[in-house]
Scaffold this active site. Structure first.
Site, PDB file in Angstrom:
ATOM      1  N   CYS A 103     -15.920   5.398   1.332  1.00  0.00           N
ATOM      2  CA  CYS A 103     -15.223   6.639   1.442  1.00  0.00           C
ATOM      3  C   CYS A 103     -15.688   7.541   0.592  1.00  0.00           C
ATOM      4  O   CYS A 103     -15.273   9.029   0.613  1.00  0.00           O
ATOM      5  CB  CYS A 103     -13.586   6.414   1.096  1.00  0.00           C
ATOM      6  SG  CYS A 103     -13.012   5.172   2.548  1.00  0.00           S
ATOM      7  N   THR A 125       1.190   6.656  21.372  1.00  0.00           N
ATOM      8  CA  THR A 125       1.007   5.742  22.234  1.00  0.00           C
ATOM      9  C   THR A 125      -0.078   4.849  21.594  1.00  0.00           C
ATOM     10  O   THR A 125      -1.003   4.936  21.064  1.00  0.00           O
ATOM     11  CB  THR A 125       0.210   6.347  23.552  1.00  0.00           C
ATOM     12  OG1 THR A 125       1.065   7.125  24.147  1.00  0.00           O
ATOM     13  CG2 THR A 125       0.148   5.103  24.628  1.00  0.00           C
ATOM     14  N   HIS A 145     -11.419  -3.099  10.929  1.00  0.00           N
ATOM     15  CA  HIS A 145     -12.793  -2.961  11.144  1.00  0.00           C
ATOM     16  C   HIS A 145     -13.527  -3.454   9.844  1.00  0.00           C
ATOM     17  O   HIS A 145     -14.587  -3.654   9.564  1.00  0.00           O
ATOM     18  CB  HIS A 145     -13.398  -1.398  10.926  1.00  0.00           C
ATOM     19  CG  HIS A 145     -13.246  -0.855   9.883  1.00  0.00           C
ATOM     20  ND1 HIS A 145     -14.159  -0.381   9.079  1.00  0.00           N
ATOM     21  CD2 HIS A 145     -12.099   0.056   9.330  1.00  0.00           C
ATOM     22  CE1 HIS A 145     -14.003   0.241   7.949  1.00  0.00           C
ATOM     23  NE2 HIS A 145     -12.495   0.359   8.020  1.00  0.00           N
ATOM     24  N   GLY A 169      -6.163   1.108   7.369  1.00  0.00           N
ATOM     25  CA  GLY A 169      -5.902   1.024   6.126  1.00  0.00           C
ATOM     26  C   GLY A 169      -5.261   2.487   5.169  1.00  0.00           C
ATOM     27  O   GLY A 169      -4.276   2.406   4.731  1.00  0.00           O
ATOM     28  N   THR A 170      -5.863   3.673   5.878  1.00  0.00           N
ATOM     29  CA  THR A 170      -5.639   4.999   5.155  1.00  0.00           C
ATOM     30  C   THR A 170      -4.074   5.172   5.606  1.00  0.00           C
ATOM     31  O   THR A 170      -3.297   5.725   4.767  1.00  0.00           O
ATOM     32  CB  THR A 170      -6.553   5.939   5.720  1.00  0.00           C
ATOM     33  OG1 THR A 170      -8.035   5.563   4.988  1.00  0.00           O
ATOM     34  CG2 THR A 170      -5.971   7.264   5.050  1.00  0.00           C
ATOM     35  N   ASN A 183     -12.536  -3.273  -3.625  1.00  0.00           N
ATOM     36  CA  ASN A 183     -13.397  -2.929  -2.502  1.00  0.00           C
ATOM     37  C   ASN A 183     -14.999  -2.660  -3.306  1.00  0.00           C
ATOM     38  O   ASN A 183     -15.882  -2.837  -2.605  1.00  0.00           O
ATOM     39  CB  ASN A 183     -13.103  -1.675  -1.782  1.00  0.00           C
ATOM     40  CG  ASN A 183     -12.827  -0.310  -2.542  1.00  0.00           C
ATOM     41  OD1 ASN A 183     -11.972  -0.450  -3.380  1.00  0.00           O
ATOM     42  ND2 ASN A 183     -13.850   0.508  -2.208  1.00  0.00           N
TER      43      ASN A 183
END
Length: 381
Positions: free
Chosen positions: A326, A237, A201, A71-72, A151
């Site tokens: 956070c 990658t 997550h 998300g960040t 959230n």
């Protein structure tokens, strides 16, 4: 005593099916997806299969899904690259005062380099008024970034109405849907969403992987530069095992599963409130209980320090939180509650967030509520 985990808005335990497929991928699919030999092609096919699964869940084109670290990164990519690439058309950005830090801190960064940001207010229920947004829109507004579901308090934002409003404006519409994707049916094409951020997550997938939906109708420069992965849209990658885990987590979230979870979480909340009422515990729900994500309930207990309550509950094997993971653990108060009530309201230091998820049961909620009531009574005495 078996621990009770009620902080799923912070992160979720991985689904057993996700763990199984990821273990298999790590054991057998080790090729670099950019390599042209058999091992590389095998890894590449796995990624493209997941892209199809995710595109189907949103009813978008597979090409519109860009895999990333979560998300960040998705929020930063959407906001910074839109701002920098469109700055010749305008320097005005719009968001809300209750966004996730991944959006707010990114906006503050853009302010520091000359952009003009409007932070829309919310009322005491945490509600955003679309008319406020309409009045704030300017010819030089190039981006509107408003979260799908909050959230901390769980409020759902008026995304459909905002999308309709912006149809007649050139501004790009981004939404952080990290908290909502696991429970809501979100169809960006129907809602007028140009950019949408997701993290695995939060939906019983692995940490460190997610995706950004980018409508083919808009252009967006790459945020990370290097190789030609993701059609040159995100260098680095790919985390094949993580992406496969994300895909399995999405597959597990069928419409039936979402509906069953919604009913369960609604029942859990009702059970908690009923027991609190029966015990004569004074409390208030933060946010709008009529228009919210089912898995989050934020409660204000007057004269009960949230930090003290969390400590007592943790010692008894119960995990809840005071707000965003956070910002939890810092001395900073909840910016969401400050936006709702003002900086000096007691609710800011006397509120906790309970969030439900996989593996929670009615028995756990009963036991949690009993512990919660006893702890509050003890603290108030």
């Amino acid at each position: 005593m078996t621990p009770i985990y009620l902080d799923h808005a912070a992160t979720t335990p991985m689904h057993p099916n996700v763990i199984e497929v990821m273990a298999d991928e790590m054991a057998h699919t080790f090729g670099n997806p950019s390599s042209i030999h058999t091992f590389g092609r095998q890894a590449h096919r796995k990624i493209e299969n997941v892209r199809q699964v995710i595109a189907q869940s949103l009813q978008v084109r597979p090409h519109e899904i860009i895999f990333n670290s979560g998300g960040t990164e998705g929020d930063n990519t959407a906001i910074i690259e839109t701002a920098l690439s469109k700055k010749n058309q305008g320097m005005h950005l719009i968001t809300t005062a209750i966004e996730h830090p991944a959006v707010l801190e990114t906006m503050k960064y853009l302010e520091s380099i000359g952009f003009d940001v409007t932070y829309l207010p919310v009322n005491e229920k945490g509600e955003l008024t679309v008319s406020d947004l309409e009045q704030t829109l300017r010819p030089d507004t190039i981006l509107v970034s408003i979260m799908y579901g909050n959230n901390e308090i769980g409020n759902l934002m008026p995304i459909k109405e905002i999308g309709s409003l912006l149809k007649n404006h050139s501004a790009v519409f981004h939404t952080d849907a990290v908290q909502a994707y696991g429970s809501e049916r979100i169809y960006p094409h129907e809602l007028g969403i140009d950019l949408l951020s997701i993290s695995a997550h939060k939906i019983n997938g692995p940490k460190g992987v997610g995706f950004l939906y980018k409508s083919d109708e808009i252009s967006l420069p790459a945020f990370l530069h290097g190789g030609e992965q993701e059609e040159k849209r995100r260098a680095g990658t790919e985390n094949v095992a993580g992406i496969v885990g994300l895909g399995k987590a999405v597959e597990c979230l069928t419409d039936t599963e979402k509906e069953q979870r919604h009913h369960a979480y609604t029942r859990y909340q009702a059970l908690i409130l009923e027991k609190l009422d029966q015990a004569g515990i004074e409390y208030q729900i933060n946010g709008n209980p009529e228009n919210k994500l089912a898995h989050i309930v934020n409660l204000y207990f007057p004269n009960v320090s949230s930090d003290l309550l969390l400590m007592h509950l943790d010692l008894q094997g119960v995990a809840i939180s005071t707000g965003s993971a956070c910002t939890a653990g810092t001395v900073e108060p909840s910016h969401v509650l400050e936006a709702m009530y003002g900086k000096n309201h007691p609710a800011i230091k006397e509120s906790v967030r309970v969030s439900f998820g996989l593996n929670n049961t009615d028995e756990q909620i009963e036991r949690f509520t009993q512990i919660l009531i006893q702890t509050i009574q003890k603290i108030r005495q």
